[in-house]
Motif scaffolding. Structure first.
Motif, short mmCIF file in Angstrom:
data_model
loop_
_atom_site.label_atom_id
_atom_site.label_comp_id
_atom_site.label_asym_id
_atom_site.label_seq_id
_atom_site.Cartn_x
_atom_site.Cartn_y
_atom_site.Cartn_z
N UNK A 154 -10.96 -6.38 -5.17
CA UNK A 154 -10.37 -5.55 -5.21
C UNK A 154 -9.74 -5.44 -6.51
N UNK A 155 -9.74 -6.92 -7.85
CA UNK A 155 -9.55 -6.07 -9.31
C UNK A 155 -10.32 -5.26 -10.04
N UNK A 156 -11.99 -6.04 -8.91
CA UNK A 156 -12.76 -5.30 -9.84
C UNK A 156 -12.85 -3.68 -9.25
N UNK A 157 -12.54 -3.53 -8.14
CA UNK A 157 -12.21 -2.04 -7.91
C UNK A 157 -11.66 -1.08 -8.80
N UNK A 158 -10.09 -1.55 -8.84
CA UNK A 158 -9.01 -1.19 -9.90
C UNK A 158 -10.06 -1.44 -11.39
N UNK A 159 -10.17 -2.17 -11.96
CA UNK A 159 -10.67 -2.08 -12.71
C UNK A 159 -11.53 -0.81 -13.47
N UNK A 160 -12.41 -0.95 -12.32
CA UNK A 160 -13.79 0.07 -11.78
C UNK A 160 -12.37 2.06 -12.09
N UNK A 161 -11.84 1.56 -11.43
CA UNK A 161 -10.89 3.12 -11.08
C UNK A 161 -10.40 3.48 -12.79
N UNK A 201 -3.33 4.68 -5.18
CA UNK A 201 -3.29 3.63 -4.71
C UNK A 201 -4.71 3.72 -4.10
N UNK A 202 -4.99 2.95 -4.56
CA UNK A 202 -6.40 2.32 -3.72
C UNK A 202 -6.59 1.26 -2.81
N UNK A 203 -6.93 1.90 -1.27
CA UNK A 203 -6.86 0.99 -0.20
C UNK A 203 -8.33 0.45 0.55
N UNK A 204 -7.91 0.32 1.92
CA UNK A 204 -9.14 -0.14 2.52
C UNK A 204 -10.34 -0.81 1.48
N UNK A 205 -9.87 -1.40 1.13
CA UNK A 205 -10.59 -2.53 0.31
C UNK A 205 -10.96 -3.92 1.18
N UNK A 206 -11.61 -4.21 2.33
CA UNK A 206 -12.17 -5.15 2.93
C UNK A 206 -12.20 -6.70 2.08
N UNK A 207 -11.65 -7.94 3.11
CA UNK A 207 -11.51 -9.26 2.46
C UNK A 207 -12.92 -9.43 1.63
N UNK A 208 -14.56 -9.18 1.58
CA UNK A 208 -15.39 -9.02 0.71
C UNK A 208 -15.17 -8.17 -0.40
N UNK A 209 -15.01 -7.61 -0.41
CA UNK A 209 -14.76 -7.07 -1.17
C UNK A 209 -13.76 -7.49 -2.89
#
Length: 250
Positions: free
Chosen positions: A224-231, A214-222
């Motif tokens: 999250x969907x891009x980080x999810x795809x990258x993971x 579970x990805x967490x601590x994602x700031x409002x300016x990041x």
């Protein structure tokens, strides 16, 4: 074990979530991992104000600990039932001084320790209630710790805040659920020993062989969907974004 996401925003609260705070429960025992901005209000959606049994603070940045100041008010000035007994607080060295300075107007120099039993974190293995825990120093500009929580043959690992770290991979090895920060965006921010991006978080999960992330601590300016795809590009197990109020049975 039952894990409830109280808050999962990084750096400052978003419109959807308070900052980092995660409730872990087993055998009637309630352990809170971090208490960042806005967490105390959200916590009361899930348990009573005085129902916590222990608190773990991964580090002393405000988005992980500042609501301890308002929790001090709730415990110290409680009108019904009198002042609360001191609750164990596992935190890096200097936590009492940091919170006392942040509050700035406590009635006596030692008032914080009257309701918080501060216990200094080091890299170690020990018990918190029914949980067997292990803490390791991770890569962050201030003293910071990841934690592995085990109970009933299951394991949860929480990264706290960390850049790429062998000790974090070690804490996560074989964990059933890996609650991992992903503050940065791959190809955008490149600051060592500060935070992970989605791809780095996924790579850590792959190296550790975790069952779920579970990805967490994602700031409002990041994004999250891009980080999810990258993971997902580097880790083939189940992975999702943390959401305030989400509950996981481990």
């Amino acid at each position: 074990m039952k894990l409830t996401v109280v808050g999962c925003s990084g750096s400052f609260p978003s419109a959807e979530s308070a900052c980092s705070s995660y409730l872990v429960e087993a055998d009637g025992f309630r352990l809170l991992l971090d208490m960042g901005n806005g967490a105390l209000g959200e916590l009361q959606r899930h348990i009573g104000l005085y129902d916590l049994d222990a608190i773990f603070l991964s580090h002393l940045h405000a988005d992980h600990c500042i609501d301890m100041c308002v929790y001090f008010v709730a415990r110290y000035y409680r009108h019904e039932g009198g002042r609360c007994d001191a609750i164990p607080v596992y935190a890096p060295e200097g936590a009492e001084q940091r919170l006392t300075t942040a509050y700035a107007d406590i009635p006596t120099p030692g008032a914080m320790s009257e309701v918080f039993d501060f216990r200094t974190l080091k890299s170690a293995a020990f018990d918190i209630g029914p949980f067997q825990v292990r803490t390791e120093r991770v890569c962050h500009p201030v003293e910071a710790y990841g934690i592995r929580v085990e109970h009933g043959g299951k394991a949860l690992t929480y990264s706290g805040d960390s850049g790429v770290s062998a000790s974090l991979d070690d804490l996560a090895t074989g964990a059933d659920l890996y609650l991992c920060e992903a503050s940065f965006t791959h190809g955008k921010e490149d600051i060592p020993d500060l935070h992970l991006n989605g791809r780095e978080a996924g790579a850590s999960a792959a190296r550790a062989g975790v069952g779920r992330m579970v990805l967490t601590h994602i700031p409002p300016w990041t994004d999250g969907e891009q980080n999810l795809a990258d993971a997902r590009a580097v880790y083939d197990g189940p992975v999702e974004l943390a959401r305030a109020g989400a509950v996981y049975e481990i």
